[in-house]
Design a protein around this motif. Structure first.
Motif, PDB file in Angstrom:
ATOM      1  N   UNK A   1      86.150  21.310 113.824  1.00 19.07           N
ATOM      2  CA  UNK A   1      86.701  22.104 112.761  1.00 19.07           C
ATOM      3  C   UNK A   1      86.366  21.484 111.399  1.00 19.07           C
ATOM      4  N   UNK A   2      86.541  20.186 111.290  1.00 21.14           N
ATOM      5  CA  UNK A   2      86.238  19.532 110.018  1.00 21.14           C
ATOM      6  C   UNK A   2      84.753  19.615 109.692  1.00 21.14           C
ATOM      7  N   UNK A   3      83.916  19.421 110.704  1.00 21.17           N
ATOM      8  CA  UNK A   3      82.474  19.517 110.476  1.00 21.17           C
ATOM      9  C   UNK A   3      82.074  20.929 110.065  1.00 21.17           C
ATOM     10  N   UNK A   7      82.755  18.598 106.283  1.00 22.44           N
ATOM     11  CA  UNK A   7      83.214  17.229 106.110  1.00 22.44           C
ATOM     12  C   UNK A   7      82.348  16.323 106.973  1.00 22.44           C
ATOM     13  N   UNK A   8      82.104  15.095 106.514  1.00 21.95           N
ATOM     14  CA  UNK A   8      81.455  14.090 107.347  1.00 21.95           C
ATOM     15  C   UNK A   8      82.528  13.512 108.262  1.00 21.95           C
TER      16      UNK A   8
END
Length: 83
Positions: A1-3, A7-8
């Motif tokens: 989800x973050x990727x 986001x790294x």
């Protein structure tokens, strides 16, 4: 989800004690793998003043041994060891 949100992300599997301490001292940003309020309660209690609990990411989950209902077992002692 973050990727997906660009986001790294570095995922590093570690012992829960290290996770909680790393978040408390700023070496890590977060975890979504804390089993609170019971399983990891002692770890959380030791760092609760230095972390922010954002609440559950999953509710109603349980930890334990389970077998499908079609298996005719009533106790752990009835399980046969794997060969």
């Amino acid at each position: 989800m973050l990727e997906q949100q660009e986001f790294d992300v570095d995922v590093t599997p570690v012992d829960p004690s290290i996770v909680f301490e790393s978040i408390a001292n700023g070496d890590a940003d977060a975890t979504a793998a804390a089993w609170l309020p019971f399983t990891h309660a002692d770890f959380y209690e030791s760092v609760k003043d230095d972390v922010v609990d954002l609440g559950p990411n999953l509710e109603g989950a349980k930890i334990g041994l389970v077998v499908p209902s079609y298996v005719d077992l009533e106790s752990i002692e009835e399980l046969e060891p794997a060969e």
